[in-house]
Design a protein around this motif. Structure first.
Motif, PDB file in Angstrom:
ATOM      1  N   LEU A 198       0.818  -1.226   0.000  1.00 14.43           N
ATOM      2  CA  LEU A 198       0.000   0.000   0.000  1.00 14.43           C
ATOM      3  C   LEU A 198       0.846   1.268   0.000  1.00 14.43           C
ATOM      4  N   ASN A 199       2.136   1.093   0.224  1.00 11.37           N
ATOM      5  CA  ASN A 199       3.061   2.228   0.301  1.00 11.37           C
ATOM      6  C   ASN A 199       2.592   3.298   1.303  1.00 11.37           C
ATOM      7  N   LEU A 200       2.153   2.821   2.463  1.00 14.82           N
ATOM      8  CA  LEU A 200       1.727   3.738   3.527  1.00 14.82           C
ATOM      9  C   LEU A 200       2.789   3.774   4.616  1.00 14.82           C
ATOM     10  N   LYS A 201       3.154   4.967   5.025  1.00 13.46           N
ATOM     11  CA  LYS A 201       4.132   5.100   6.094  1.00 13.46           C
ATOM     12  C   LYS A 201       3.535   4.524   7.377  1.00 13.46           C
ATOM     13  N   ASN A 202       4.284   3.658   8.028  1.00 20.44           N
ATOM     14  CA  ASN A 202       3.748   3.066   9.254  1.00 20.44           C
ATOM     15  C   ASN A 202       4.799   2.930  10.340  1.00 20.44           C
ATOM     16  N   HIS A 203       4.331   2.732  11.544  1.00 21.16           N
ATOM     17  CA  HIS A 203       5.159   2.467  12.713  1.00 21.16           C
ATOM     18  C   HIS A 203       4.598   1.241  13.408  1.00 21.16           C
ATOM     19  N   TRP A 204       5.438   0.550  14.146  1.00 28.14           N
ATOM     20  CA  TRP A 204       4.948  -0.627  14.880  1.00 28.14           C
ATOM     21  C   TRP A 204       5.653  -0.751  16.222  1.00 28.14           C
ATOM     22  N   ALA A 205       4.927  -1.351  17.154  1.00 28.16           N
ATOM     23  CA  ALA A 205       5.476  -1.611  18.480  1.00 28.16           C
ATOM     24  C   ALA A 205       5.196  -3.061  18.847  1.00 28.16           C
ATOM     25  N   VAL A 206       6.128  -3.644  19.575  1.00 29.51           N
ATOM     26  CA  VAL A 206       5.939  -4.992  20.103  1.00 29.51           C
ATOM     27  C   VAL A 206       6.084  -4.880  21.621  1.00 29.51           C
ATOM     28  N   ALA A 207       4.990  -5.121  22.349  1.00 31.80           N
ATOM     29  CA  ALA A 207       5.010  -4.870  23.795  1.00 31.80           C
ATOM     30  C   ALA A 207       5.727  -5.983  24.559  1.00 31.80           C
ATOM     31  N   ASP A 208       5.624  -7.190  24.070  1.00 32.21           N
ATOM     32  CA  ASP A 208       6.303  -8.336  24.679  1.00 32.21           C
ATOM     33  C   ASP A 208       6.191  -8.315  26.220  1.00 32.21           C
ATOM     34  N   TYR A 209       7.287  -8.554  26.926  1.00 35.90           N
ATOM     35  CA  TYR A 209       7.218  -8.658  28.388  1.00 35.90           C
ATOM     36  C   TYR A 209       6.736  -7.372  29.062  1.00 35.90           C
ATOM     37  N   LEU A 210       6.898  -6.238  28.394  1.00 34.17           N
ATOM     38  CA  LEU A 210       6.461  -4.989  29.033  1.00 34.17           C
ATOM     39  C   LEU A 210       5.002  -5.092  29.459  1.00 34.17           C
ATOM     40  N   GLN A 211       4.183  -5.760  28.631  1.00 33.95           N
ATOM     41  CA  GLN A 211       2.749  -5.814  28.921  1.00 33.95           C
ATOM     42  C   GLN A 211       2.427  -6.658  30.148  1.00 33.95           C
ATOM     43  N   ARG A 212       3.087  -7.798  30.291  1.00 35.20           N
ATOM     44  CA  ARG A 212       2.695  -8.675  31.395  1.00 35.20           C
ATOM     45  C   ARG A 212       3.407  -8.311  32.694  1.00 35.20           C
ATOM     46  N   ALA A 213       4.424  -7.458  32.607  1.00 39.63           N
ATOM     47  CA  ALA A 213       5.175  -7.027  33.792  1.00 39.63           C
ATOM     48  C   ALA A 213       4.713  -5.662  34.289  1.00 39.63           C
ATOM     49  N   ALA A 214       3.778  -5.035  33.553  1.00 39.01           N
ATOM     50  CA  ALA A 214       3.454  -3.622  33.793  1.00 39.01           C
ATOM     51  C   ALA A 214       2.607  -3.410  35.050  1.00 39.01           C
ATOM     52  N   ARG A 215       3.183  -3.719  36.181  1.00 38.48           N
ATOM     53  CA  ARG A 215       2.465  -3.522  37.439  1.00 38.48           C
ATOM     54  C   ARG A 215       2.102  -2.063  37.671  1.00 38.48           C
ATOM     55  N   HIS A 216       2.854  -1.133  37.037  1.00 32.74           N
ATOM     56  CA  HIS A 216       2.592   0.293  37.255  1.00 32.74           C
ATOM     57  C   HIS A 216       1.204   0.697  36.751  1.00 32.74           C
ATOM     58  N   ILE A 217       0.629  -0.091  35.860  1.00 29.80           N
ATOM     59  CA  ILE A 217      -0.695   0.249  35.333  1.00 29.80           C
ATOM     60  C   ILE A 217      -1.664  -0.941  35.530  1.00 29.80           C
ATOM     61  N   ALA A 218      -1.444  -1.685  36.626  1.00 30.83           N
ATOM     62  CA  ALA A 218      -2.289  -2.849  36.918  1.00 30.83           C
ATOM     63  C   ALA A 218      -3.724  -2.433  37.204  1.00 30.83           C
ATOM     64  N   SER A 219      -4.626  -3.357  36.960  1.00 29.85           N
ATOM     65  CA  SER A 219      -6.042  -3.153  37.256  1.00 29.85           C
ATOM     66  C   SER A 219      -6.307  -3.496  38.716  1.00 29.85           C
ATOM     67  N   GLN A 220      -7.033  -2.624  39.405  1.00 28.90           N
ATOM     68  CA  GLN A 220      -7.350  -2.877  40.809  1.00 28.90           C
ATOM     69  C   GLN A 220      -8.163  -4.162  40.973  1.00 28.90           C
ATOM     70  N   ASN A 221      -9.126  -4.372  40.088  1.00 28.49           N
ATOM     71  CA  ASN A 221      -9.930  -5.593  40.183  1.00 28.49           C
ATOM     72  C   ASN A 221      -9.059  -6.834  40.008  1.00 28.49           C
ATOM     73  N   GLY A 234     -10.187   0.391  37.802  1.00 29.81           N
ATOM     74  CA  GLY A 234      -9.466   0.694  39.033  1.00 29.81           C
ATOM     75  C   GLY A 234      -7.964   0.731  38.821  1.00 29.81           C
ATOM     76  N   GLU A 235      -7.310   1.687  39.449  1.00 29.91           N
ATOM     77  CA  GLU A 235      -5.854   1.820  39.332  1.00 29.91           C
ATOM     78  C   GLU A 235      -5.230   1.384  40.661  1.00 29.91           C
ATOM     79  N   ALA A 236      -4.340   0.427  40.575  1.00 29.73           N
ATOM     80  CA  ALA A 236      -3.712  -0.124  41.790  1.00 29.73           C
ATOM     81  C   ALA A 236      -2.244   0.270  41.789  1.00 29.73           C
ATOM     82  N   TYR A 237      -1.994   1.583  41.915  1.00 25.09           N
ATOM     83  CA  TYR A 237      -0.616   2.068  41.791  1.00 25.09           C
ATOM     84  C   TYR A 237       0.288   1.543  42.891  1.00 25.09           C
TER      85      TYR A 237
END
Lengths: 420, 420
Positions: free
Chosen positions: A287-310, A390-393
């Protein structure tokens, strides 16, 4: 009267940002019942700790440090990817486990993991009974993939879902504000080898980020390249930009993962996957569209800083409940979350037999995926929304979270042989 | 007495999680001085908004919505990647800009961007004077790359630094807890095409995550493949695992980016970069170590949910200061942060001439990089630590941040021609 039996607790498989909250639930609850449970030993690196007789005496850890586990991500005692084989193939391994338990007067086994772990706990329960040294085995659910049956959700998932929803929201605002002259397409790759629960959570950003993300790719839906590219192109034409959330496990109709599409570097070395860069290459070349990409990998499952309170609350409650079930005489069960209502979100805990849980994989059901296959339904939204609430900081000091790191001293071994 | 001149505010280049806090500082401060500044027009999509005469009348936006910009990431008015050419090459473009300003009685130009933008603001100041329609031009620093000279740091950087430090900390705990039986090496790719400030911030996790990250790769240090691989191998041997934070701009000794190492997919299509997957492939093929990698990309610069309080405060203060400088009669300057002390962290605002700022790139100095080239020094740590301090959480509703999204209505055009 005999001294109460000790307990063994182990973390299993990929860690999460709330598995230590379950550990805190187990240990704090056991400490309330010294007449029923002696010491809680934690396996160093999960079940390997039992097989290698590397047992951490959690009674030496202060109440404050145990409490801090509630806001600390990853596996405080170490986890492992080690699946015990079937009973027939390797009964010796189970016998070793039971011998270690016997040597340390362990009568309770709390196994904190996914489907494989529940299967192992179930087998240990059966075999220990046959061997005349019955162990009370209780599973504690844990998996970011949210793929265990019966329980409303799995501890770890709600927090990953919140991370993915928030990150998708933020990145969507970023792309939207630049799209007139710069990047038109953004791709976020998230976990989920076989199930699209985590990718689905990206769609929670939708009403907030004015339509983005526009495309969700699920492992449950075979990838249709032509249709996908058409949808990207149409979205960019209509909205000016396109945000995509993709499960790592998205596959071609023949079952091959997109991420295993044969990337090679300049020297011809096969390159490790990444479905996001694969799609990025496709969108650029076709498509010749300029794009960016991110791979969250371990950052997502380790991200206690933004954990859900529930999620944190449920992880703790399930650990606590596991001990209470054991004390009440239950065996070979796993506590689960049962939802009473979406809004307000109400839940309670019940339990199911491990034999029913083992090796069943809960995929995103059809009624949760929109008809075109690229989004979620209202039913899915209602299911997911309370899980990220809920935010469980964690507490912070000098700009960084105060996560606890325990020093893991193991107790003296009593057996001679080692097996691993 | 004449009506006061209006102002034009534009966001430029890659957006950040705090550029809208600068916008709030500009608009709220201008509203305090109606006798000096009339309306504040914001450029729709940055400077393109001026060239296309697409001006957003911010006086129509409520005080509450402007205040909400302080906790909203990305560019609320749209930004752009559009660099005005040199005066000689394209004077017409500058003349068009000044004509639009004249048509809308604009006497103040606040340009919120990096080095290129400061250069543009400086040229507009000069040319407008020559053309007899003098515009007061004030730059407002912004760049996640932290590469502007004079200012102690650049708004946007502190929050990316906090995101990277926290994420590295969390992922390090994750890898450490699994390394006995699973992933040995984790690679986090962060932004920084020419400077390693963001990668350096990963090292702030070090004393907290028990030694991790073990390797930082800076664009300022030429990549030495053999030495790097040796260091990875030694770290895994000694610590059991290895965490790497790498700038996207790391390059071979001959200047080629690692990320442009000629990845091709199965069809021979050139693949978009990613230095993390490149290193992952190298570590797999040369050392046969199981590894994982993450590419944070836009997630890092949009991550308002984990913004640094000091960064938000400075972004706002610099916007506010820009207006105060303009009102006080200054021209062709940029407010900067001057550090008074590390600990306690104290700072104040001064200003420098745009002519000095334009097109100077501040790299990580030698005394901030450890002798072996793979870490940071104590001086660098002292510099970075206050920048990530404080948590500036946005408000949440139903699990998601309440980011404001303005409806961008432009005012009627007064000129006929369009140029872009």
């Amino acid at each position: 009267m005999n001294a109460p039996k000790n307990a063994f607790y182990a973390q299993s498989g990929g860690v999460t940002s709330v598995i230590n909250a379950s550990a805190a639930g187990v240990i704090e609850t056991a400490r309330l019942h010294p007449e029923k449970i002696g010491k809680v030993f934690a396996g160093k690196n999960g079940i390997l700790g039992a097989l290698n007789e590397e047992l951490i005496d959690t009674s030496l850890i202060s109440a404050a440090d145990i409490a801090a586990l509630r806001h600390t991500p990853a596996g405080a005692f170490g986890s492992c990817r080690y699946k015990l084989k079937g009973l027939k193939e390797n009964q010796a391994e189970y016998e070793r486990l039971i011998a270690v338990f016997e040597a340390h007067n362990i009568g309770y086994f709390f196994y904190n993991g996914g489907g494989d772990s529940q299967d192992t706990a179930n087998k240990v329960s059966q075999l220990s009974l046959e061997m005349g040294h019955p162990i009370t085995c209780i599973g504690i659910p844990k998996t970011v993939d949210n793929d265990l049956p019966f329980t409303d959700s799995c501890p770890g998932f709600g927090s990953v879902a919140k991370y993915v929803a928030v990150s998708t929201f933020e990145a969507s605002l970023d792309v939207a504000s630049m799209a007139a002259s710069s990047t038109k397409v953004f791709i976020l790759e998230v976990m989920g080898r076989h199930t699209g629960w985590i990718a689905a959570a990206g769609a929670l950003a939708q009403p907030h980020a004015q339509g983005a993300p526009h495309i969700i790719l699920f492992p449950e839906v075979a990838f249709n390249q032509a249709e996908f590219l058409q949808k990207v192109q149409n979205t960019v034409k209509q909205k000016g930009y396109c945000v995509i959330v993709v499960s790592e496990g998205v596959a071609h109709p023949d079952g091959r993962f997109l991420a295993e599409s044969g990337l090679r570097d300049a020297f011809g070395h096969a390159q490790l996957g990444g479905v996001a860069p694969y799609l990025a290459g496709l969108i650029k070349s076709e498509l010749n569209l300029k794009n960016h990409w991110a791979v969250a990998d371990y950052l997502q499952r380790a991200a206690r800083h933004i954990a859900s309170q529930n999620d944190v609350d449920q992880a703790y409650a399930l650990g606590k409940s596991a001990v209470e079930l054991a004390i009440s005489g239950k065996n070979a069960v796993m506590p689960i979350v049962v939802r009473d209502s979406h809004s307000p979100y109400r839940w309670h805990i019940e339990d199911v037999a491990l034999s029913k849980v083992a090796n069943v994989e809960k995929k995103v059901p059809k009624e949760f995926i929109s008809e075109d296959g690229y989004g979620i339904t209202q039913a899915c939204r209602e299911y997911l929304e309370p899980l990220i609430a809920g935010e469980a900081y964690p507490p912070y000091k000098n700009g960084l979270p105060e996560y606890i790191q325990l020093s893991l001293q193991t107790i003296p071994k009593k057996l001679k042989e080692t097996v691993i």
